[in-house]
Design a protein around this motif. Structure first.
Motif, PDB file in Angstrom:
ATOM      1  N   ARG A 176      26.291  19.783 -33.509  1.00 37.55           N
ATOM      2  CA  ARG A 176      26.657  19.395 -34.661  1.00 37.55           C
ATOM      3  C   ARG A 176      25.882  18.533 -36.110  1.00 37.55           C
ATOM      4  O   ARG A 176      25.356  18.676 -37.003  1.00 37.55           O
ATOM      5  CB  ARG A 176      27.980  18.261 -34.472  1.00 37.55           C
ATOM      6  N   TRP A 177      24.803  18.212 -35.116  1.00 35.26           N
ATOM      7  CA  TRP A 177      23.349  17.938 -35.500  1.00 35.26           C
ATOM      8  C   TRP A 177      22.829  18.962 -36.531  1.00 35.26           C
ATOM      9  O   TRP A 177      22.529  18.656 -37.332  1.00 35.26           O
ATOM     10  CB  TRP A 177      22.580  17.469 -34.730  1.00 35.26           C
ATOM     11  N   LEU A 178      22.841  19.987 -35.545  1.00 40.34           N
ATOM     12  CA  LEU A 178      22.212  21.467 -35.936  1.00 40.34           C
ATOM     13  C   LEU A 178      22.824  21.899 -37.979  1.00 40.34           C
ATOM     14  O   LEU A 178      22.180  21.806 -38.228  1.00 40.34           O
ATOM     15  CB  LEU A 178      22.007  22.452 -35.121  1.00 40.34           C
ATOM     16  N   GLN A 179      24.680  22.324 -36.639  1.00 39.33           N
ATOM     17  CA  GLN A 179      25.203  21.797 -38.565  1.00 39.33           C
ATOM     18  C   GLN A 179      25.169  21.212 -39.694  1.00 39.33           C
ATOM     19  O   GLN A 179      24.056  21.638 -40.631  1.00 39.33           O
ATOM     20  CB  GLN A 179      26.016  21.822 -37.959  1.00 39.33           C
ATOM     21  N   GLY A 180      24.872  19.874 -39.276  1.00 44.86           N
ATOM     22  CA  GLY A 180      23.944  19.363 -40.691  1.00 44.86           C
ATOM     23  C   GLY A 180      23.286  19.538 -41.356  1.00 44.86           C
ATOM     24  O   GLY A 180      23.053  19.448 -42.918  1.00 44.86           O
ATOM     25  N   HIS A 181      21.668  19.723 -40.216  1.00 48.92           N
ATOM     26  CA  HIS A 181      20.727  20.211 -40.916  1.00 48.92           C
ATOM     27  C   HIS A 181      21.210  21.122 -41.869  1.00 48.92           C
ATOM     28  O   HIS A 181      20.331  21.791 -42.733  1.00 48.92           O
ATOM     29  CB  HIS A 181      19.511  20.192 -40.091  1.00 48.92           C
ATOM     30  N   ALA A 182      21.490  22.408 -41.102  1.00 51.97           N
ATOM     31  CA  ALA A 182      21.443  23.387 -42.118  1.00 51.97           C
ATOM     32  C   ALA A 182      22.284  23.759 -43.101  1.00 51.97           C
ATOM     33  O   ALA A 182      22.560  24.393 -44.258  1.00 51.97           O
ATOM     34  CB  ALA A 182      22.998  24.174 -41.083  1.00 51.97           C
ATOM     35  N   VAL A 183      23.177  22.763 -42.984  1.00 54.90           N
ATOM     36  CA  VAL A 183      24.397  22.516 -44.730  1.00 54.90           C
ATOM     37  C   VAL A 183      23.660  21.395 -45.325  1.00 54.90           C
ATOM     38  O   VAL A 183      23.561  21.958 -46.338  1.00 54.90           O
ATOM     39  CB  VAL A 183      24.841  20.873 -43.903  1.00 54.90           C
ATOM     40  N   MET A 201      15.193  18.844 -38.298  1.00 49.53           N
ATOM     41  CA  MET A 201      15.459  19.915 -37.624  1.00 49.53           C
ATOM     42  C   MET A 201      14.384  20.653 -36.426  1.00 49.53           C
ATOM     43  O   MET A 201      14.858  20.683 -35.729  1.00 49.53           O
ATOM     44  CB  MET A 201      16.223  21.183 -38.760  1.00 49.53           C
ATOM     45  N   GLY A 202      13.483  20.495 -36.659  1.00 44.85           N
ATOM     46  CA  GLY A 202      12.795  21.034 -35.327  1.00 44.85           C
ATOM     47  C   GLY A 202      12.544  20.003 -34.104  1.00 44.85           C
ATOM     48  O   GLY A 202      12.977  20.183 -33.629  1.00 44.85           O
ATOM     49  N   ALA A 203      12.931  18.614 -34.851  1.00 41.22           N
ATOM     50  CA  ALA A 203      12.941  17.454 -33.919  1.00 41.22           C
ATOM     51  C   ALA A 203      14.319  17.646 -32.890  1.00 41.22           C
ATOM     52  O   ALA A 203      14.320  17.913 -32.198  1.00 41.22           O
ATOM     53  CB  ALA A 203      13.411  15.724 -34.351  1.00 41.22           C
ATOM     54  N   ALA A 204      15.610  18.009 -33.925  1.00 39.05           N
ATOM     55  CA  ALA A 204      16.693  18.507 -33.381  1.00 39.05           C
ATOM     56  C   ALA A 204      16.843  19.618 -31.931  1.00 39.05           C
ATOM     57  O   ALA A 204      17.438  19.810 -31.620  1.00 39.05           O
ATOM     58  CB  ALA A 204      18.224  18.791 -34.604  1.00 39.05           C
ATOM     59  N   ILE A 205      15.973  21.082 -32.571  1.00 36.54           N
ATOM     60  CA  ILE A 205      15.725  22.293 -32.027  1.00 36.54           C
ATOM     61  C   ILE A 205      14.900  21.759 -30.583  1.00 36.54           C
ATOM     62  O   ILE A 205      15.434  22.155 -29.757  1.00 36.54           O
ATOM     63  CB  ILE A 205      15.031  22.951 -32.682  1.00 36.54           C
ATOM     64  N   ALA A 206      14.370  20.620 -30.423  1.00 31.71           N
ATOM     65  CA  ALA A 206      13.791  20.587 -29.187  1.00 31.71           C
ATOM     66  C   ALA A 206      14.711  19.886 -28.689  1.00 31.71           C
ATOM     67  O   ALA A 206      14.468  20.065 -27.100  1.00 31.71           O
ATOM     68  CB  ALA A 206      12.131  19.371 -30.024  1.00 31.71           C
ATOM     69  N   VAL A 207      15.254  18.712 -29.176  1.00 36.47           N
ATOM     70  CA  VAL A 207      16.251  18.239 -28.054  1.00 36.47           C
ATOM     71  C   VAL A 207      17.403  19.060 -27.551  1.00 36.47           C
ATOM     72  O   VAL A 207      17.185  19.195 -26.382  1.00 36.47           O
ATOM     73  CB  VAL A 207      16.821  16.993 -29.112  1.00 36.47           C
ATOM     74  N   ALA A 208      17.713  20.244 -28.719  1.00 36.28           N
ATOM     75  CA  ALA A 208      18.446  20.949 -28.342  1.00 36.28           C
ATOM     76  C   ALA A 208      17.969  21.865 -26.599  1.00 36.28           C
ATOM     77  O   ALA A 208      18.700  21.780 -25.892  1.00 36.28           O
ATOM     78  CB  ALA A 208      19.125  21.535 -29.524  1.00 36.28           C
ATOM     79  N   GLY A 209      16.988  22.078 -27.036  1.00 36.16           N
ATOM     80  CA  GLY A 209      15.960  22.825 -26.019  1.00 36.16           C
ATOM     81  C   GLY A 209      15.885  22.372 -24.786  1.00 36.16           C
ATOM     82  O   GLY A 209      16.076  23.404 -23.612  1.00 36.16           O
ATOM     83  N   TRP A 210      15.416  21.408 -24.749  1.00 42.52           N
ATOM     84  CA  TRP A 210      15.667  20.618 -23.462  1.00 42.52           C
ATOM     85  C   TRP A 210      16.488  20.274 -22.701  1.00 42.52           C
ATOM     86  O   TRP A 210      16.834  20.420 -21.661  1.00 42.52           O
ATOM     87  CB  TRP A 210      14.689  19.457 -23.556  1.00 42.52           C
ATOM     88  N   ARG A 211      17.979  19.814 -23.646  1.00 45.91           N
ATOM     89  CA  ARG A 211      18.803  19.481 -23.023  1.00 45.91           C
ATOM     90  C   ARG A 211      19.851  20.834 -22.267  1.00 45.91           C
ATOM     91  O   ARG A 211      20.412  21.032 -21.345  1.00 45.91           O
ATOM     92  CB  ARG A 211      20.091  19.227 -23.886  1.00 45.91           C
ATOM     93  N   VAL A 212      19.830  22.046 -22.946  1.00 47.08           N
ATOM     94  CA  VAL A 212      19.848  23.264 -22.806  1.00 47.08           C
ATOM     95  C   VAL A 212      18.884  23.675 -21.329  1.00 47.08           C
ATOM     96  O   VAL A 212      19.668  24.230 -20.353  1.00 47.08           O
ATOM     97  CB  VAL A 212      19.998  23.790 -23.803  1.00 47.08           C
ATOM     98  N   GLN A 213      17.725  23.392 -21.439  1.00 43.21           N
ATOM     99  CA  GLN A 213      17.323  23.264 -20.083  1.00 43.21           C
ATOM    100  C   GLN A 213      17.317  23.284 -18.749  1.00 43.21           C
ATOM    101  O   GLN A 213      17.587  23.820 -17.720  1.00 43.21           O
ATOM    102  CB  GLN A 213      15.767  23.225 -20.140  1.00 43.21           C
ATOM    103  N   ARG A 214      17.801  22.109 -19.325  1.00 44.19           N
ATOM    104  CA  ARG A 214      18.319  20.392 -17.904  1.00 44.19           C
ATOM    105  C   ARG A 214      19.322  21.139 -17.098  1.00 44.19           C
ATOM    106  O   ARG A 214      19.794  21.195 -16.482  1.00 44.19           O
ATOM    107  CB  ARG A 214      18.668  19.501 -18.651  1.00 44.19           C
TER     108      ARG A 214
END
Length: 612
Positions: free
Chosen positions: A276-283, A316-329
């Motif tokens: 939802r965070w990424l969707q917000g940045h996309a919007v 959005m860069g911060a959101a992608i970094a956090v999402a990537g870190w969470r998914v990698q975990r």
């Protein structure tokens, strides 16, 4: 005493003004960056004229803005800035030079030589206003061995950066060839990656490749706009769009990049909150793109939009970094190339943002940080896509191997029970065939009268109409209704009413025996008879026999004037080629005739006139 102090201050100002030495252009210098001995004046109103500026220069209002670390950068500002540039050449140096301002986000730019015509150009002016046909702003400069004072005025709706480079003509041409080679390599590589991934999408149907291709296309187009090539070759006669082209296109690139990230990381399943965070940045990027587009028609603060675009990009860069870190975990170790790619691009965005706000010096590296980072990012994202495809392929191969083992085990079990299963299947198939046959009969037969039902009637009428249309034969329809049937039901009861309808159906079936003709219960106490290949006279005679046959049953009907059950009939007969609106026309005509028969007293046949 006061007069002496004022005279002393004026004398010191004059001396300081004379101490500002001119930039001396040497004979062997192919390129001279003008980063020192330049003075600037901020025009907050944007209304100062050159005469007023020269007077302010004489009054010492210009401020030295020497920047040895890079280009002149005034950050985001709505003010106009005037530069005062002192130049002179050595006697052996050439007199003709070129001043390049290698920055594309300048709305208006005016060059004021000591003598000669004032040159005005910028993104807000037509392409023909540029003195030299070039992606950057280039002005011809005539230098003398004595000191000359030049003025440059600039405005920008983005970060106002003024890199000033003085070239001799040969050095400028040589530099341009090198620039073209690097730009060719960048756009060629980007185009190759775009086409390759788009073809993968066409082959595999994987939307990740589609959104990657869209992201790469708009990112490359944004770079094309920022480097000035878009204005030269794509939207040459659209200065208003050129002013917002890079920002609006980058917003769309970020929009597709956000969707690509969501698909690649599968954040909808693995990290719904971050999704939802990424969707917000996309919007937000979509709204910013709409805002830039709206600025073409209405007064929209472009400067404000550009600042919010940079802030949203950092977020959005911060959101992608956090999402990537969470998914990698969660165990998805194959996204390492993805994280590295976005890390490189985010670093470029941070550098570009800090340079735009004036927090980093403006030089070649910071000015091209985003383009350099995007080149590495595109390559790393392609590696990330290849990596995840390999990971998914290995997973599928393992699944297939497990499925194959399970299938072999099942074959062993099935081999022992094959005969039993085949016998059960045969028995079940026979039962299903019988049941289907019964269902087919029940689905097309009226349960009360045993005649065809409405569904069967519609099928047969459509087929008969098509056959009559192709053969030119007439088709006829008899619509009939039991007279005063409601009163019969009310007087004798529903059981007697059902028996009455059965007797009527039996008589109708006796008179219509040909296989291509059909008697059906149309609904309630209404019946229909389809007749093929007979003329109107013959059909009307048949209808009369039906009427007399029902009357001859002598079923008592105390509520009807004859004292027995009677029917009313409407007859329609036509050749389909004479009327082109389908079998519904036949039903309407027969129904209308039935209505006429009832209105005329019932217990009669009413035939349509003027048809076949």
């Amino acid at each position: 005493m006061t007069r002496r102090c004022l005279l002393l201050i004026l004398l010191l100002l004059g001396c300081c003004q004379k101490w500002a030495l001119a930039v001396e252009i040497r004979a062997y210098a192919g390129k001279t960056p003008l980063v020192s001995d330049i003075e600037a004046l901020e025009d907050r109103t944007g209304q100062l004229t050159i005469e007023a500026v020269r007077q302010l220069a004489q009054a010492g209002r210009f401020t030295p803005v020497s920047n040895a670390d890079g280009d002149l950068n005034f950050g985001f500002t709505a003010s106009a800035y005037w530069l005062r540039i002192r130049l002179q050449r050595q006697p052996e140096a050439a007199s003709r030079w070129l001043l390049e301002v290698p920055y594309g986000q300048i709305n208006t730019l005016q060059w004021y030589p000591p003598q000669g015509e004032v040159l005005s150009t910028g993104n807000d002016l037509p392409l023909s206003s540029r003195p030299v046909f070039h992606r950057h702003f280039v002005f011809p400069v005539e230098l003398d061995t004595t000191e000359q004072v030049f003025y440059l005025r600039a405005t920008s709706s983005y970060s106002l950066t003024l890199p000033l480079v003085l070239w001799n003509i040969k050095g400028f041409l040589r530099h341009e060839q090198g620039e073209l080679i690097w730009q060719f390599l960048y756009y060629g590589a980007l185009l190759s990656l775009l086409l390759y991934n788009f073809l993968l999408y066409c082959s595999l149907g994987d939307k990740r490749f589609l959104f990657y291709s869209l992201y790469a296309a708009f990112l490359g187009l944004g770079m094309l706009a920022g480097n000035g090539y878009g204005r030269l070759y794509l939207w040459t006669e659209a200065p208003a769009f050129d002013a917002i082209s890079q920002s609006s296109i980058f917003c769309l690139a970020a929009l597709f990049g956000a969707h690509f990230t969501r698909l690649f990381l599968q954040t909808g399943q693995r990290a719904p909150h971050l999704d939802r965070w990424l969707q917000g940045h996309a919007v937000a990027f979509l709204l910013l793109a709409c805002g830039f587009g709206a600025s073409l028609y209405w007064a929209v603060p472009i400067l404000w939009l550009n600042q919010w675009m940079l802030f949203n990009a950092l977020g959005m860069g911060a959101a992608i970094a956090v999402a990537g870190w969470r998914v990698q975990r969660t165990g998805a170790h194959h996204i390492r190339f993805f994280l590295l790619a976005w890390g490189v691009l985010w670093f470029g965005v941070v550098v570009a943002g800090l340079r735009a706000f004036g927090w980093l010096p403006s030089n070649v590296l910071t000015s091209y940080a985003l383009q350099i980072a995007s080149a590495f990012e595109m390559l790393l994202l392609s590696l990330a896509l290849a990596d995840i495809i390999h990971a998914e392929r290995r997973s599928r191969e393992q699944s297939q191997q497990q499925a194959l083992q399970a299938q072999q085990q099942m074959l062993e079990v099935l081999r022992h029970s094959e005969e039993k299963l085949e016998r059960a299947v045969r028995e079940r198939t026979a039962e299903l065939e019988r049941a289907n046959a019964q269902l087919q009969v029940l689905g097309t037969t009226d349960s009360l009268t045993g005649l065809a039902n409405r569904r069967r009637f519609d099928q047969v009428l459509a087929n008969a109409w098509a056959h009559a249309s192709s053969s030119g034969q007439p088709i006829a329809l008899i619509m009939l209704d039991v007279d005063h049937f409601k009163q019969y039901n009310d007087h004798y009861g529903h059981v007697a009413g059902d028996q009455c309808l059965r007797q009527v159906g039996q008589v109708l079936a006796q008179y219509v025996e040909l296989p291509e003709e059909l008697v059906a219960r149309y609904g309630g106490e209404e019946f229909a008879v389809i007749i093929m290949g007979r003329g109107a006279t013959e059909v009307c005679a048949l209808a009369e026999r039906l009427r007399s046959g029902i009357e001859g049953l002598a079923i008592p009907h105390a509520c009807a004037s004859p004292g027995v059950v009677t029917i009313s009939l409407g007859v329609a007969s036509l050749v389909p080629t004479a009327l082109g609106d389908g079998p519904d026309a036949l039903i309407r005509i027969a129904d209308a005739e039935l209505y006429r028969a009832k209105q005329s007293g019932r217990n009669r046949v009413q035939c349509a006139h003027g048809f076949a």
